[in-house]
Design an enzyme around this catalytic site. Structure first.
Site, short mmCIF file in Angstrom:
data_model
loop_
_atom_site.label_atom_id
_atom_site.label_comp_id
_atom_site.label_asym_id
_atom_site.label_seq_id
_atom_site.Cartn_x
_atom_site.Cartn_y
_atom_site.Cartn_z
N TYR A 121 14.21 31.09 6.31
CA TYR A 121 13.24 31.71 7.11
C TYR A 121 13.16 32.01 8.38
O TYR A 121 13.86 30.89 9.10
CB TYR A 121 11.98 31.06 6.52
CG TYR A 121 11.54 31.01 5.08
CD1 TYR A 121 10.99 32.14 4.78
CD2 TYR A 121 11.40 29.79 4.59
CE1 TYR A 121 10.59 32.03 3.28
CE2 TYR A 121 10.96 29.76 3.10
CZ TYR A 121 10.40 30.86 2.48
OH TYR A 121 10.14 30.98 1.42
N HIS B 255 -6.43 -7.64 12.93
CA HIS B 255 -5.29 -6.58 12.89
C HIS B 255 -4.80 -6.46 14.36
O HIS B 255 -5.92 -5.93 15.12
CB HIS B 255 -5.54 -5.38 12.29
CG HIS B 255 -4.24 -4.69 11.85
ND1 HIS B 255 -3.17 -5.10 11.14
CD2 HIS B 255 -3.69 -3.37 11.99
CE1 HIS B 255 -2.01 -4.47 11.12
NE2 HIS B 255 -2.50 -3.16 11.66
N LYS C 29 0.75 -1.23 0.13
CA LYS C 29 0.00 -0.07 -0.06
C LYS C 29 0.74 1.35 0.09
O LYS C 29 2.04 1.07 0.20
CB LYS C 29 -0.82 -0.07 1.10
CG LYS C 29 -0.33 0.19 2.44
CD LYS C 29 -0.99 -0.26 3.69
CE LYS C 29 -0.28 -0.35 4.91
NZ LYS C 29 -1.12 -0.94 6.13
N ASP D 11 11.25 23.53 -0.97
CA ASP D 11 12.07 22.92 -2.07
C ASP D 11 13.76 23.00 -1.99
O ASP D 11 14.39 22.70 -2.65
CB ASP D 11 11.81 23.72 -3.41
CG ASP D 11 10.30 23.85 -3.44
OD1 ASP D 11 9.42 23.02 -3.64
OD2 ASP D 11 10.04 25.20 -3.61
N ARG E 234 -10.84 -0.21 14.83
CA ARG E 234 -10.89 0.52 13.70
C ARG E 234 -11.99 0.37 12.69
O ARG E 234 -12.90 0.91 12.51
CB ARG E 234 -9.55 0.32 12.97
CG ARG E 234 -9.18 1.22 11.70
CD ARG E 234 -7.56 1.29 11.32
NE ARG E 234 -7.14 -0.09 10.72
CZ ARG E 234 -5.77 -0.14 10.51
NH1 ARG E 234 -4.98 0.66 10.51
NH2 ARG E 234 -5.57 -1.41 10.08
N CYS F 253 13.22 24.56 3.76
CA CYS F 253 11.90 25.05 2.82
C CYS F 253 11.36 23.99 2.36
O CYS F 253 11.45 23.00 2.08
CB CYS F 253 12.63 26.12 1.88
SG CYS F 253 13.81 27.09 2.73
N ARG G 93 1.00 -10.73 6.82
CA ARG G 93 0.86 -9.53 6.02
C ARG G 93 2.03 -8.45 6.61
O ARG G 93 1.73 -7.45 6.94
CB ARG G 93 -0.42 -8.78 6.32
CG ARG G 93 -1.56 -9.76 6.35
CD ARG G 93 -2.77 -8.74 6.42
NE ARG G 93 -2.78 -8.23 7.74
CZ ARG G 93 -3.39 -8.67 8.85
NH1 ARG G 93 -4.09 -9.95 8.87
NH2 ARG G 93 -3.70 -7.81 9.96
C1 LIG Z 1 -0.32 -1.75 6.92
C2 LIG Z 1 -0.94 -3.06 7.30
C3 LIG Z 1 0.04 -4.26 7.50
C4 LIG Z 1 1.58 -4.06 7.65
O1 LIG Z 1 2.06 -3.62 8.59
P1 LIG Z 1 3.41 -3.57 8.98
O2 LIG Z 1 3.61 -2.98 10.22
O3 LIG Z 1 3.98 -2.79 7.63
O4 LIG Z 1 4.02 -4.79 8.56
C5 LIG Z 1 -0.57 -5.29 7.84
N1 LIG Z 1 -2.08 -5.34 7.99
C6 LIG Z 1 -2.97 -4.51 7.94
C7 LIG Z 1 -4.30 -4.54 7.96
C8 LIG Z 1 -2.50 -3.14 7.45
O5 LIG Z 1 -2.89 -2.11 7.43
#
Ligand SMILES: *Cc1c(COP(=O)(O)O)cnc(C)c1O
Length: 376
Positions: free
Chosen positions: A262, A162, A36, A311, A134, A309, A218
């Site tokens: 700045y 998760h 992602k 850029d 969540r 800044c 994951r």
């Molecule tokens: C982003 C995400 C992960 C990956 O997490 P890491 O900490 O980068 O390994 C796994 N599962 C879900 C649902 C996520 O949103």
């Protein structure tokens, strides 16, 4: 590369291959690589292409647009959306064969409708909220999942949750979440529903909860060579993929009392040699690093001076021998014995390495190398 912007991110795909193989030694589950946010800023397509060569078949993204980008280039891989979708996105998701997660009955009904209309099955994973707070089914899970399983055209391939604290030293709550997840899975089985795939583990859980092995895992951050927690003392051969580089575009001497950038937050105490770098916070070099970061010039650390800044950024190169316009500077990454990690940068900026990596913006060109391949 000739004519390229003199600020770029170098991405080592060889390190990615080695990190992936290292993860495979940590777990027996199949890896769904999380790509992602443009693979945490590394460029999703190159990351998918490389991991595909390593044998990864399944990729996870957060939004439909990311899924479509991968689907278009790599029609043969499985793409899963591990983020929320709205019912009006169901048509596209089913048509493209993308696997969505479902955490509301209405979503499943929309997928079912599309599947029936098209005469193809909608394969989905159920998201359960065991404590992340969540998205996901909560107490209503059992009843709803059994309803979803009855919908025409639906195939429940997976179920997942998760963890909120997999990166902490105290894993008490993580185990509570696992217990809830396992409990629900057993109840589903008892009710006659066998879901073939379960998944729980992000990077931190792969390292810290090794005994918890489900069919899939994951990992995200670890693929990119970063650790999700600072306290980890186990396996730690992960190599960062990304270095951020720029060339010096201007060099000048200033006198004691002169200021830089700045707000005049930097005032020279003595004659100072100042170099200007052609990147700034619009590139992801966070403004909170103003007067608060070092870069590497000719193997030596040089402090960022004055405010960063949009850029441009100034550094103090006083006393570093032979600095010239055009010299390469390392902002993140290593050079000889000196190194700067995303974790260190995150600490200085008051954030986490995830935000540093995916914050390196689109306008920074990515240059790919592969140190696992012998140069021709
Ligand atoms: C982003 C995400 C992960 C990956 O997490 P890491 O900490 O980068 O390994 C796994 N599962 C879900 C649902 C996520 O949103």
């Amino acid at each position: 590369m000739h004519g390229m912007r003199p600020a770029w991110a170098c991405i080592d795909l060889g390190a990615l291959r080695r990190n992936y193989r290292r993860i495979c030694r940590q777990t027996n589950s199949e890896v769904m690589a999380i790509v992602k946010a443009n693979a945490y800023g590394h460029g999703a397509l190159e990351i998918v292409r490389t991991l595909k060569e390593e044998g990864v078949r399944r990729f996870g993204v957060a939004i439909l647009e990311e899924a479509l980008q991968i689907r278009e280039k790599f029609p043969e891989v499985t793409v899963m959306l591990i983020g929320p979708t709205m019912p009006d996105q169901a048509e596209r998701i089913v048509a493209e064969g993308i696997i969505p997660e479902v955490f509301r009955l209405e979503q499943a009904e929309a997928f079912s409708l599309e599947a029936e209309k098209k005469g193809i099955p909608a394969i989905l994973h159920i998201k359960v909220d065991t404590g992340m707070g969540r998205i996901g089914f909560q107490e209503d899970a059992l009843e709803n999942i059994l309803k979803i399983a009855q919908l025409p055209g639906i195939e429940i391939e997976g179920i997942y949750t998760h963890l909120a604290t997999a990166d902490e030293i105290d894993l008490g709550f993580a185990f509570t979440q696992l217990k809830r997840f396992d409990g629900l899975y057993e109840s589903l089985k008892t009710a006659g529903l066998n879901i073939p795939m379960r998944h729980v583990a992000n990077s931190a859980a792969i390292l810290q909860l090794r005994d918890q092995e489900y069919e899939l895992c994951r990992p995200g951050l670890m693929l990119y060579g970063q650790l999700p927690m600072n306290h980890w003392e186990g396996e730690n051969g992960f190599e960062p993929l990304m270095s951020l580089k720029a060339r010096i575009v201007h060099l000048k001497k200033i006198a004691a009392g002169d200021s830089v950038s700045y707000g005049r937050t930097f005032i020279a105490q003595a004659p100072t040699l100042v170099a200007t770098l052609p990147l700034g916070y619009a590139d992801g070099l966070r403004r909170s690093l103003s007067n608060n970061w070092n870069v590497i010039v000719k193997g030596r650390y040089a402090p960022v001076i004055g405010r960063i800044c949009m850029d441009q950024t100034m550094i103090d190169v006083t006393g570093i021998e032979g600095v010239e316009i055009g010299d390469e500077v390392t902002i993140l990454g290593s050079e000889g014995k000196s190194s700067l990690t995303a974790a260190q940068m995150a600490e200085c900026a008051g954030t986490i390495s995830y935000e540093i990596l995916c914050g390196i913006s689109q306008r920074v060109p990515r240059v790919y190398i592969d140190t696992s391949q012998i140069p021709k």
